[in-house]
Each structure stands twice: as C-alpha cells, then as structure tokens.
Design a protein around this motif. Sequence first.
Motif: not given
Length: 167
Positions: A39, A41, A98-99, A101-103, A105-106, A115, A117, A144
């Motif tokens: 993932l 960000t 990731a787009e 705050s909603k990823t 993974e969630e 993950m 950054e 993550p």
Amino acid sequence: LNFLVAGLLSMGCALGVTRVKLNHDPLNRIENKKNGNILITQFKDVRPQSKEYIGNKRNMYGMVMGHIGTEPGVSLTEILTKYFAEALREAGYSVVIAEGSKTVEESGKIKFGAMIEGEISEFWMDLYMAVWHKVAVKLTVKNPDSKETLWEKVIRGEQKNVLKWGT
C-alpha cells in the motif's frame, strides 16, 4: 529603442512560466520478481520553496527571469507517487495507491505486507547554460498493522544536461 530590443533579446525565452511534462526513463527489467501486496500513501511535498514551481529559468547573466512548472492540473505528489508504484509493480509487487483516508485495506479485501510513505524534500530544476535537476524523496516502509517503521531511506537523483544553441 535599440537598447530595449537588445535587452529583450538578451533575456531570451526566460520570461514567464514554462510548463513541462514530467516523465522518467524506462525502468530496468527485473528477472527475479518479488511478490506481495504493498500500500502506498500519497506522497507529501515538504520542499522549502514554493510548491507552485519546480525550477528557475535564468537569462545569460544568471538572473532568475522565469520559472518552470508542471503541466496544468498535474500534481508533483501524484506523479511521483505513481512513478514509485510503477517501479514496485515492475519488481513484481501488487501495489495499491491509497485514496484519501479510505484505503483498500480498511475494506478488508486485501492484506498488505507493507505500507510506504514518501516525502518529497527536493525536486528542482535550474536552467542556465545547462539544466540541473535534483530529486530527493524520503521513503518510509511501515508495518500496515502496527504502523511501526521497518525501513527508511532518502532516495536521491541528480542529472545535468548541457544546452546547445539555447534550446
């Protein structure tokens, strides 16, 4: 009048903002592919200078007369995030950017092994008899689940190209 014309000619095309397309050289082919889900960000732009430009244009005396910017609507953070994702995909990983705050993974559909950054600390061009370009991105790989830092490194790149005939 002659002085004014001579002055304008000596400045050349350095006035104003020149918009450029950001691209990269083809990636090296990797034979021994890795696997796993990563993932990424959206990278952050932490450069100290104005985020509006990515470089300066100078006249023949070295004075800054204009700037270099990305194409309209192109975000430096989005494009560098995308290029890093391309490199990881070429290495064999399945990569999701990731787009907000909603990823993914969630939603529980994919289990990520790492993950990533990124912080863009330098991305600058200077155009004066040559083109100098410097890039620095701090990459942080985290677990993550626990958000514990697993690996961190600043990736740097630099290139210089001599201009010919002012082009």
